[in-house]
Design an enzyme around this catalytic site. Structure first.
Site, PDB file in Angstrom:
ATOM      1  N   ASP A   1       0.832  -1.201   0.000  1.00 29.43           N
ATOM      2  CA  ASP A   1       0.000   0.000   0.000  1.00 29.43           C
ATOM      3  C   ASP A   1       0.873   1.261   0.000  1.00 29.43           C
ATOM      4  O   ASP A   1       1.936   1.285  -0.614  1.00 29.43           O
ATOM      5  CB  ASP A   1      -0.920  -0.026   1.223  1.00 29.43           C
ATOM      6  CG  ASP A   1      -2.265   0.628   0.975  1.00 29.43           C
ATOM      7  OD1 ASP A   1      -2.305   1.864   0.886  1.00 29.43           O
ATOM      8  OD2 ASP A   1      -3.270  -0.093   0.868  1.00 29.43           O
TER       9      ASP A   1
ATOM     10  N   HIS B   1      -3.574   5.546   4.020  1.00 28.98           N
ATOM     11  CA  HIS B   1      -4.352   4.437   3.470  1.00 28.98           C
ATOM     12  C   HIS B   1      -3.849   3.084   3.966  1.00 28.98           C
ATOM     13  O   HIS B   1      -4.639   2.240   4.404  1.00 28.98           O
ATOM     14  CB  HIS B   1      -4.274   4.520   1.943  1.00 28.98           C
ATOM     15  CG  HIS B   1      -5.266   3.704   1.202  1.00 28.98           C
ATOM     16  ND1 HIS B   1      -4.969   2.455   0.707  1.00 28.98           N
ATOM     17  CD2 HIS B   1      -6.548   3.946   0.858  1.00 28.98           C
ATOM     18  CE1 HIS B   1      -6.028   1.976   0.072  1.00 28.98           C
ATOM     19  NE2 HIS B   1      -6.999   2.862   0.145  1.00 28.98           N
TER      20      HIS B   1
ATOM     21  N   SER C   1     -11.427  -0.656  -0.551  1.00 29.51           N
ATOM     22  CA  SER C   1     -10.137  -0.760   0.128  1.00 29.51           C
ATOM     23  C   SER C   1     -10.268  -1.192   1.569  1.00 29.51           C
ATOM     24  O   SER C   1      -9.407  -1.896   2.098  1.00 29.51           O
ATOM     25  CB  SER C   1      -9.417   0.594   0.110  1.00 29.51           C
ATOM     26  OG  SER C   1      -8.787   0.822  -1.107  1.00 29.51           O
TER      27      SER C   1
END
Length: 278
Positions: free
Chosen positions: A53, A95, A239
């Protein structure tokens, strides 16, 4: 590359398949008390999970440390267009930290590893995604969370090859579908556990889509997630559904380490809310 982000204001693509009105029952294997067998009493101990990521902030209180990692950095002068920088690194966005914290909340004793392949704009090249997956396989990860994917047609074959490599090596790839319609890779491949978001508060709630390519739906709508600055945000996206499934897989592989990737998918199918015994 894309998978899901904090600024999604509409329902992510593929999520509609998991609406109450469209979700169909699916026949499953005749397994008794499968959810108890798969998850109950497990903490994820002994399982290595890679988060491919934007990086992971190991100091975030919800993450609780990172066991190791690597950053793949673009370098046009390098042989493959990037360099591999092992060791600690920051999360450039938040994220990856969000995904890692979700996994930790479900499987508190897993070892989390970070492979940073995204930049500060939450974008990256398909070659870096490929490198991150390959690294996770080489490092013997039991589960790899991919809350990102590539739209590039040129990456179809290379990502397919490395996804098969993971499958045959015993690394379970859990991949979020793109939030926007259209094919992305590796979420389209049958060798991965593909995931889209569905509403709900239960972290272990799961549904199976009778009409893939996206097979599983998990919690991913209006989720309170960890973010940069040791803070949190409320976010929606495929996600954030994927790491819920990665956490479930970690519980399962901790309790039953002999499970192969295809057996893991069969158990997830059987553990889905809409599965019924034939």
């Amino acid at each position: 590359m894309a998978g899901g982000s904090s600024d999604v204001t509409t329902t992510p693509a593929w999520s509609g398949a998991f609406d109450r009105g469209s979700l169909q029952s699916v026949l499953t294997l005749p397994l008794e008390q499968v959810r108890s067998w798969a998850f109950e009493g497990s903490t994820g101990a002994g399982v290595k999970v890679a988060v491919v990521d934007s990086g992971v902030d190991g100091d975030h209180p919800r993450v609780g440390g990172v066991a190791g990692g690597v950053a793949f950095v673009l370098d046009d002068q390098a042989e493959h267009g990037y360099v591999e920088v092992p060791g600690p690194h920051e999360d450039l966005v938040g994220h990856g930290t969000a995904c890692a914290a979700i996994i930790r909340s479900i499987a508190p004793d897993v070892e989390i590893y970070s492979a940073r392949v995204l930049g500060a704009n939450l974008k990256g090249r398909g070659a870096l995604l490929h490198a991150g997956i390959e690294w996770s396989v080489e490092q013997g990860m039991h589960v790899t969370n991919l809350s990102l994917s590539s739209k590039a047609e040129a990456m179809f074959a290379p990502l397919h090859a490395v996804a098969d490599q993971a499958y045959f090596s015993g690394t379970v790839l859990v991949c979020a579908a793109n939030n926007l319609p259209g094919p992305t890779y590796p979420s389209q491949y049958s060798s991965v556990v593909s995931v889209a978001a569905r509403p709900g508060a239960d972290q272990l709630a799961l549904a199976y889509n009778a009409h893939p390519p996206v097979e599983f739906g998990a919690r991913g709508i209006d989720v309170d997630v960890a973010w940069t600055g040791r803070g949190s945000i409320t976010a929606t996206g495929n996600s954030f559904a994927a790491p819920h499934v990665s956490g479930m897989v970690a519980l399962m592989r901790s309790k039953h380490p002999w499970l192969t990737p295809f057996q893991v998918k069969a158990v997830l199918h059987a553990a889905s809310d809409n599965s019924v015994r034939g």
